[in-house]
Design a protein around this motif. Structure first.
Motif, mmCIF file in Angstrom:
data_model
loop_
_atom_site.group_PDB
_atom_site.id
_atom_site.type_symbol
_atom_site.label_atom_id
_atom_site.label_comp_id
_atom_site.label_asym_id
_atom_site.label_seq_id
_atom_site.Cartn_x
_atom_site.Cartn_y
_atom_site.Cartn_z
ATOM 1 N N THR A 88 53.305 -4.591 100.401
ATOM 2 C CA THR A 88 53.077 -5.234 101.706
ATOM 3 C C THR A 88 54.384 -5.509 102.443
ATOM 4 O OG1 THR A 88 52.993 -7.371 100.550
ATOM 5 C CG2 THR A 88 50.899 -6.272 101.004
ATOM 6 N N LYS A 89 55.435 -5.868 101.704
ATOM 7 C CA LYS A 89 56.724 -6.100 102.367
ATOM 8 C C LYS A 89 57.279 -4.796 102.945
ATOM 9 C CE LYS A 89 61.358 -7.986 101.645
ATOM 10 N NZ LYS A 89 62.026 -6.810 102.240
ATOM 11 N N ALA A 90 57.188 -3.704 102.183
ATOM 12 C CA ALA A 90 57.642 -2.417 102.706
ATOM 13 C C ALA A 90 56.826 -1.984 103.919
ATOM 14 C CB ALA A 90 57.555 -1.361 101.606
ATOM 15 N N THR A 91 55.531 -2.291 103.905
ATOM 16 C CA THR A 91 54.678 -1.967 105.058
ATOM 17 C C THR A 91 55.127 -2.712 106.296
ATOM 18 O OG1 THR A 91 52.781 -1.454 103.667
ATOM 19 C CG2 THR A 91 52.332 -2.075 105.939
ATOM 20 N N HIS A 92 55.418 -3.991 106.168
ATOM 21 C CA HIS A 92 55.857 -4.782 107.314
ATOM 22 C C HIS A 92 57.209 -4.297 107.835
ATOM 23 C CE1 HIS A 92 52.878 -8.054 107.747
ATOM 24 N NE2 HIS A 92 52.632 -7.811 106.474
ATOM 25 N N ASP A 93 58.119 -3.953 106.948
ATOM 26 C CA ASP A 93 59.417 -3.439 107.382
ATOM 27 C C ASP A 93 59.257 -2.119 108.138
ATOM 28 O OD1 ASP A 93 60.585 -5.608 106.176
ATOM 29 O OD2 ASP A 93 61.145 -4.527 104.349
ATOM 30 N N GLN A 94 58.370 -1.260 107.658
ATOM 31 C CA GLN A 94 58.168 0.025 108.320
ATOM 32 C C GLN A 94 57.505 -0.150 109.681
ATOM 33 O OE1 GLN A 94 56.145 2.822 105.808
ATOM 34 N NE2 GLN A 94 56.990 4.592 106.878
ATOM 35 N N TRP A 95 56.559 -1.065 109.777
ATOM 36 C CA TRP A 95 55.906 -1.325 111.065
ATOM 37 C C TRP A 95 56.899 -1.912 112.066
ATOM 38 C CZ3 TRP A 95 54.735 -5.355 114.356
ATOM 39 C CH2 TRP A 95 53.735 -5.127 115.305
ATOM 40 N N ALA A 96 57.734 -2.851 111.621
ATOM 41 C CA ALA A 96 58.734 -3.453 112.513
ATOM 42 C C ALA A 96 59.748 -2.420 112.976
ATOM 43 C CB ALA A 96 59.426 -4.613 111.807
#
Length: 539
Positions: A88-96
């Motif tokens: 989930t943290k990697a997902t948020h970084d990629q979306w940002a």
């Protein structure tokens, strides 16, 4: 000449050092079972990461902490709590990151629309004034650009609509690799090779560290002896060869770079993040370790200016550098650090690192700081701004500005060398105008890039780029020569004469090299004695 169109020049500042460290090593001596387990784990977690990214993109701007927790709970049952947190943290970084890229693309489209609209409003063939572009060269080009303006308007409207609702488009594995599927012949790949590369790029095996846990990471654990073990996801727990659902690899790893720092962290159970990835080109597995470090304290700007500095001008194929004293006078000869940006990405990266380390070693030997331009070509490389100058657009697009600047700051922090960032406005133009001709003589041809490095260094020192105006010839205390050396207003002897060099004043004879230079008797007596004078002996 351009006083009405000059933009405000930002003040120089000392660049902040890096806030993180990353090291990498190879996973050697892996058995066939080890590689199979790594492939299964990477593929399973990669599918979960793709599913989570899809849900995050669907939420858009309506995302909240409750939805984050809901997504994490859904992933925990199919992996583990810590794997779910990393995904989930990697997902948020990629979306940002995609949102930042979307905003940058919108700004680029807006700049293109403004430029085309301005040039279309001018008569055909009208020349530009100052730095503003003029009209188009022909009616045919004017018509083509009017059609392109409508295309840019449509693209801008679509991007703004997506940005308003938080819609982004992300390709896990990379858009370039996805498009390569339709051009396998040009890429010199078979379908099986492309499929292997595509699947490997979508695998997920990275775990965030936790302070206080054993060796700083519970998911991927690396001991001081180099033993690597990882927590298996729940569906693959039957593959474990160690207690508590863990799998231990047969090969041991060794970190050669920053090993002492890494060892200090894991022995005190401070957090270390790990990532395992597969290089399809070399058929090798690699392990990367990373952690955060306190920001390096920057020295005051006045301290970084002490004793002078080295001004550096970044170019497409070399770094032009010149040493300046604290008054802004160029010292010695200019230096060039050449690099070749053709070839693979690894070759380009190695070339940049080699050029930077030579520059840093030169600055370290002299005990000087480095002044460099704070370049940003995001709004300067569009086809609307430079028109037909395709070659120039290719040059500035190929310059590794951000990578070179980031590497220079991080490498300089290790050697304790301050980096001063200056505004690049008019550095090349004013440097060539005031310094290129002055520093060119029969034995040295000063280039425009060398002159730009002087301009950058003088701006970092707080001096004007323009050389000090010489006084009238009738008031020059050293004859008809120009006394234009830069010095501070309170420096002793700033307006004085040049120091007298003892010895003859002729060009044919050097200092104390005349025929009678060592014969004071011949110089100061009206006639020579008939015999040499003997010293008196004491009786």
């Amino acid at each position: 000449m351009y006083e009405g169109s000059l933009r405000t020049i930002a003040a120089p500042f000392v660049a902040v050092g890096p806030s993180g460290v990353a090291i990498r090593t190879r996973l050697k001596h892996l058995s066939a079972a080890d590689e199979e387990v790594l492939r299964l784990v990477g593929a399973h977690l990669g599918s979960l990461a793709s599913r989570d990214l899809k849900r995050r993109c669907a939420d858009g701007l309506e995302h909240s902490a409750d939805r984050w927790a809901e997504r994490k709970r859904a992933l925990t049952g199919e992996s583990s709590s810590r794997w779910a947190g990393s995904i989930t943290k990697a997902t948020h970084d990629q979306w940002a990151l995609s949102r930042r890229a979307q905003r940058a693309h919108i700004q680029s489209l807006q700049a293109g629309v403004r430029t085309i609209a301005h040039r279309l409003s001018l008569p055909v063939g009208e020349k530009g004034k100052g730095r503003a572009p003029g009209g188009y060269r022909s009616a045919r080009e004017w018509f083509a650009k009017s059609r392109r303006l409508q295309i840019l308007h449509d693209r801008l409207s679509a991007q703004q609509a997506d940005g308003a609702v938080g819609r982004v488009r992300i390709v896990r594995g990379g858009k370039r690799l996805a498009r390569m599927r339709h051009h396998l012949k040009a890429a010199q790949l078979t379908q099986a090779q492309w499929r292997q590369r595509w699947e490997a790029s979508r695998w997920f095996m990275q775990a965030d560290g936790e302070s206080g846990k054993r060796f700083g990471n519970e998911t991927i654990r690396v001991t001081l002896e180099g033993e690597v073990s990882l927590k298996l996801p729940a569906p693959l727990a039957h593959l474990a060869n160690a207690p508590h659902g863990r799998y231990t690899l047969t090969g041991a790893v060794v970190f050669h770079h920053r090993r002492e720092e890494w060892a200090d962290r894991i022995t005190t159970n401070r957090s270390v993040a790990y990532r395992i990835h597969y290089d399809t080109g070399r058929c090798r597995w690699y392990l990367s370790a990373s952690w955060t470090i306190p920001p390096v304290k920057t020295v005051p700007l006045s301290h970084a200016r002490t004793g002078g500095l080295i001004g550096v001008d970044m170019n497409a194929d070399h770094l032009a550098a010149w040493r300046l004293d604290e008054h802004g006078n160029p010292c010695g000869e200019p230096r060039r650090f050449v690099y070749d940006l053709s070839g693979t990405a690894m070759h380009r990266d190695a070339q940049v690192r080699h050029a930077l380390i030579r520059l840093l070693h030169w600055a370290e030997r002299r005990g000087l700081s480095i002044a460099i331009e704070d370049l940003d070509f995001s709004a300067e490389k569009t086809r609307e701004r430079h028109g037909r100058q395709k070659r120039f657009r290719q040059v500035i697009s190929g310059m590794p500005v951000s990578k070179l600047r980031a590497r220079l700051v991080s490498m300089a922090a290790e050697l304790g060398i301050p980096i001063i960032a200056v505004d690049p406005a008019y550095a090349s133009r004013w440097g060539a105008q005031h310094w290129q001709k002055t520093l060119t003589h029969t034995t040295r041809k000063t280039s425009r890039h060398d002159a730009a490095s002087i301009a950058i260094g003088r701006r970092a020192l707080g001096h004007r780029i323009r050389r000090r105006t010489a006084p009238p010839s009738a008031h020059q205390s050293d004859g008809q020569e120009h006394r234009t050396a830069q010095a501070a207003s309170g420096a002793p002897g700033r307006e004085g004469t040049r120091p007298r060099i003892p010895g003859p004043r002729t060009r044919s004879t050097g200092t104390r090299r005349g025929a009678n230079a060592g014969d004071q008797d011949a110089q100061h007596r009206s006639e020579r004695p008939t015999e040499p004078i003997q010293p008196m002996l004491s009786r």
